[in-house]
Design an enzyme around this catalytic site. Structure first.
Site, PDB file in Angstrom:
ATOM      1  N   ASP A   1      -6.071   5.717  -4.477  1.00  0.00           N
ATOM      2  CA  ASP A   1      -5.375   5.115  -5.610  1.00  0.00           C
ATOM      3  C   ASP A   1      -6.027   3.814  -6.073  1.00  0.00           C
ATOM      4  O   ASP A   1      -5.850   2.778  -5.442  1.00  0.00           O
ATOM      5  CB  ASP A   1      -3.914   4.855  -5.222  1.00  0.00           C
ATOM      6  CG  ASP A   1      -3.063   4.416  -6.383  1.00  0.00           C
ATOM      7  OD1 ASP A   1      -3.602   4.200  -7.490  1.00  0.00           O
ATOM      8  OD2 ASP A   1      -1.840   4.288  -6.193  1.00  0.00           O
TER       9      ASP A   1
ATOM     10  N   TYR B   1       4.654   1.774  11.555  1.00  0.00           N
ATOM     11  CA  TYR B   1       5.513   2.891  11.968  1.00  0.00           C
ATOM     12  C   TYR B   1       6.495   3.251  10.860  1.00  0.00           C
ATOM     13  O   TYR B   1       6.758   4.431  10.614  1.00  0.00           O
ATOM     14  CB  TYR B   1       6.292   2.544  13.241  1.00  0.00           C
ATOM     15  CG  TYR B   1       5.444   2.438  14.487  1.00  0.00           C
ATOM     16  CD1 TYR B   1       4.359   3.280  14.726  1.00  0.00           C
ATOM     17  CD2 TYR B   1       5.732   1.489  15.457  1.00  0.00           C
ATOM     18  CE1 TYR B   1       3.604   3.179  15.867  1.00  0.00           C
ATOM     19  CE2 TYR B   1       4.978   1.379  16.613  1.00  0.00           C
ATOM     20  CZ  TYR B   1       3.917   2.224  16.810  1.00  0.00           C
ATOM     21  OH  TYR B   1       3.166   2.123  17.951  1.00  0.00           O
TER      22      TYR B   1
ATOM     23  N   TYR C   1      -5.795   1.451  18.388  1.00  0.00           N
ATOM     24  CA  TYR C   1      -5.609   0.980  17.002  1.00  0.00           C
ATOM     25  C   TYR C   1      -6.449   1.793  16.017  1.00  0.00           C
ATOM     26  O   TYR C   1      -6.972   1.262  15.042  1.00  0.00           O
ATOM     27  CB  TYR C   1      -5.948  -0.504  16.869  1.00  0.00           C
ATOM     28  CG  TYR C   1      -5.062  -1.412  17.683  1.00  0.00           C
ATOM     29  CD1 TYR C   1      -3.757  -1.689  17.270  1.00  0.00           C
ATOM     30  CD2 TYR C   1      -5.531  -1.999  18.845  1.00  0.00           C
ATOM     31  CE1 TYR C   1      -2.948  -2.542  18.007  1.00  0.00           C
ATOM     32  CE2 TYR C   1      -4.726  -2.848  19.591  1.00  0.00           C
ATOM     33  CZ  TYR C   1      -3.435  -3.114  19.174  1.00  0.00           C
ATOM     34  OH  TYR C   1      -2.634  -3.953  19.906  1.00  0.00           O
TER      35      TYR C   1
ATOM     36  N   ASN D   1      -5.458   4.053  13.950  1.00  0.00           N
ATOM     37  CA  ASN D   1      -4.577   4.658  12.952  1.00  0.00           C
ATOM     38  C   ASN D   1      -4.904   4.126  11.561  1.00  0.00           C
ATOM     39  O   ASN D   1      -5.149   2.941  11.386  1.00  0.00           O
ATOM     40  CB  ASN D   1      -3.120   4.329  13.299  1.00  0.00           C
ATOM     41  CG  ASN D   1      -2.807   4.651  14.735  1.00  0.00           C
ATOM     42  OD1 ASN D   1      -2.972   5.777  15.175  1.00  0.00           O
ATOM     43  ND2 ASN D   1      -2.386   3.657  15.490  1.00  0.00           N
TER      44      ASN D   1
ATOM     45  N   HIS E   1       0.571  11.227  -6.644  1.00  0.00           N
ATOM     46  CA  HIS E   1       0.027   9.882  -6.832  1.00  0.00           C
ATOM     47  C   HIS E   1       0.897   8.852  -6.108  1.00  0.00           C
ATOM     48  O   HIS E   1       2.102   8.821  -6.297  1.00  0.00           O
ATOM     49  CB  HIS E   1      -0.042   9.570  -8.331  1.00  0.00           C
ATOM     50  CG  HIS E   1      -0.526   8.205  -8.638  1.00  0.00           C
ATOM     51  ND1 HIS E   1       0.160   7.351  -9.437  1.00  0.00           N
ATOM     52  CD2 HIS E   1      -1.640   7.547  -8.233  1.00  0.00           C
ATOM     53  CE1 HIS E   1      -0.502   6.218  -9.533  1.00  0.00           C
ATOM     54  NE2 HIS E   1      -1.595   6.311  -8.809  1.00  0.00           N
TER      55      HIS E   1
END
Length: 141
Positions: free
Chosen positions: A64, A111, A129, A131, A22
């Site tokens: 979550d 990063y 972009y 990611n 978690h």
């Protein structure tokens, strides 16, 4: 072979997803992302783009709901336009987790989060972009 497991999920990736706890984070990155240099647990998926793999991961990974955000995107730099692929991500995440919240993450902070992530999965995605970070939740009854 297993039943009801998306065939796009390799045994190595399934193991990583299962071992996450978690609040742990996983990065699914484009082909330009320096995955191996930022995280020793770097998996390669060069034959897949991010949306394809993201859809498969979301089929087994709970996000979550107790966090301020469930997925994060690397902010663009300067005058770079908003990447069209982000709308695909929003649609995929919303389909799996309605109401999920996104966090825009500055490039160098992204990063750093990737360094701390449970794993980084580098794909063959060519979009810029592209990611995304997913924050793992818990399985509820």
């Amino acid at each position: 072979m297993l039943k009801n497991i998306d065939p796009r999920l390799s045994p190595e990736l399934l193991m990583n997803l299962a071992e996450m706890g978690h609040g742990d984070e996983i990065v699914i990155a484009d082909g330009n992302f320096p995955g191996a240099s930022v995280n020793p647990n770097c998996l390669r998926y060069d034959t897949s783009g991010v949306p394809n793999l993201l859809e498969a991961v979301l089929s087994v990974l709970p996000l979550d709901p107790y966090s301020d955000w469930q997925y994060g995107l690397m902010e663009t730099v300067g005058d770079d336009p908003t990447p069209p692929i982000w709308s695909e991500y929003k649609d995929l995440v919303e389909a799996a987790y309605p109401g999920a919240t996104v966090k825009q993450i500055e490039r160098f902070e992204f990063y750093e989060r990737a360094r701390q992530a449970f794993a980084v999965v580098v794909t063959g995605e060519t979009a810029l972009y592209a990611n995304i970070i997913l924050k793992k939740g818990v399985v509820t009854p």
